[in-house]
Scaffold this motif. Structure first.
Motif, PDB file in Angstrom:
ATOM      1  N   GLN A   1       0.839  -1.188   0.000  1.00  0.00           N
ATOM      2  CA  GLN A   1       0.000   0.000   0.000  1.00  0.00           C
ATOM      3  C   GLN A   1       0.880   1.246   0.000  1.00  0.00           C
ATOM      4  N   PRO A   2       1.442   1.585  -1.139  1.00  0.00           N
ATOM      5  CA  PRO A   2       2.360   2.720  -1.178  1.00  0.00           C
ATOM      6  C   PRO A   2       1.622   4.058  -1.118  1.00  0.00           C
ATOM      7  N   ALA A   3       2.259   5.011  -0.490  1.00  0.00           N
ATOM      8  CA  ALA A   3       1.723   6.370  -0.479  1.00  0.00           C
ATOM      9  C   ALA A   3       2.308   7.176  -1.620  1.00  0.00           C
ATOM     10  N   VAL A   4       3.511   6.809  -2.043  1.00  0.00           N
ATOM     11  CA  VAL A   4       4.183   7.493  -3.138  1.00  0.00           C
ATOM     12  C   VAL A   4       4.691   6.446  -4.126  1.00  0.00           C
ATOM     13  N   VAL A   5       4.339   6.613  -5.397  1.00  0.00           N
ATOM     14  CA  VAL A   5       4.828   5.731  -6.453  1.00  0.00           C
ATOM     15  C   VAL A   5       5.239   6.589  -7.645  1.00  0.00           C
ATOM     16  N   THR A   6       6.444   6.383  -8.137  1.00  0.00           N
ATOM     17  CA  THR A   6       6.880   7.047  -9.359  1.00  0.00           C
ATOM     18  C   THR A   6       7.500   6.009 -10.284  1.00  0.00           C
ATOM     19  N   THR A   7       7.300   6.197 -11.576  1.00  0.00           N
ATOM     20  CA  THR A   7       7.908   5.331 -12.583  1.00  0.00           C
ATOM     21  C   THR A   7       8.473   6.221 -13.675  1.00  0.00           C
TER      22      THR A   7
ATOM     23  N   ARG B   1       8.818   3.189  -4.660  1.00  0.00           N
ATOM     24  CA  ARG B   1       7.593   3.016  -3.877  1.00  0.00           C
ATOM     25  C   ARG B   1       7.908   3.285  -2.401  1.00  0.00           C
ATOM     26  N   VAL B   2       7.129   4.182  -1.800  1.00  0.00           N
ATOM     27  CA  VAL B   2       7.267   4.528  -0.388  1.00  0.00           C
ATOM     28  C   VAL B   2       5.971   4.137   0.315  1.00  0.00           C
TER      29      VAL B   2
END
Length: 213
Positions: free
Chosen positions: A43-49, A169-170
């Motif tokens: 359940q990430p709060a921050v996701v970047t790709t 992913r955080v």
């Protein structure tokens, strides 16, 4: 009220600028697709790709990824700035056979010991690795305040090309960590873009055609 106004203004600015540095160089499909390491933070709060196309096959790109690290081949990104910041990077311009072995449980150093007061520097652990395809690195892990997953992924594109995707992913665990991740996101995106471009330049260059022994 003044403090609340400042917090609100800061949040508004962050939200407004996120679109300019998040998910650079990727499609909506790539951002939504599952990648190795995703399951480590459910359940990430921050996701970047972020991604880039490299005009070389994955087997020509992989050796550059395996040898990253502050005490190895560097990160291929802004060596001069990193040196000024005390990171002591020496980015390699060739593939080093002695740095071509990486396994689950190994560590990759991102900052030297003592950097900015961190006794051990910054070290991440190889949580997962799929030869020729992906390297999943994790900071902290478990209930660590600074837990995050950083994965580097290769995918074949056409007959002789590669898509290199870097995902972060955080977890949604502690508000402070999430806020911190958002605050450093522009700088992280800046460095990630440099890494992507640095790998592309090296993999497409003549030295990259010399495979390690």
């Amino acid at each position: 009220m003044t403090a609340l106004a400042r917090v609100g203004a800061t949040a508004a600015i962050l939200l407004a600028t996120r679109q300019f540095f998040r998910n650079w160089g990727t499609t909506k499909a790539e951002c939504a697709m599952p990648l190795p390491g995703d399951s480590l933070i459910g359940q990430p709060a921050v996701v970047t790709t972020e991604g880039i196309t490299i005009n070389r096959p994955p087997e020509a790109v992989w050796p550059w990824l395996v040898q990253i690290g502050q005490d190895r081949a560097g990160l291929y990104a802004y060596e001069t700035l990193h040196t000024l910041a005390g990171l002591d990077y020496h980015d390699a311009d060739r593939i080093h056979p002695e740095w071509q072995h990486l396994a689950e449980g190994d560590t990759v150093r991102l900052a030297p010991r003592g950097w900015l007061g961190f006794t051990d520097g910054i070290v991440v652990t190889v949580a997962q690795i799929q030869e020729g395809r992906s390297i999943v690195l994790r900071t902290g892990g478990g209930e660590s305040f600074w837990d995050a997953v950083w994965s580097l992924n290769l995918a074949q594109q056409g007959d002789n090309g590669t898509r290199l995707l870097i995902r972060t992913r955080v977890p949604l665990r502690r508000p402070g960590a999430v806020v911190g991740a958002e605050l450093i996101a522009p700088a992280k995106a800046f460095v990630t873009r440099a890494i992507l471009r640095g790998v592309k330049h090296r993999a497409e260059s003549e030295p990259a055609r010399n495979h390690p022994l």
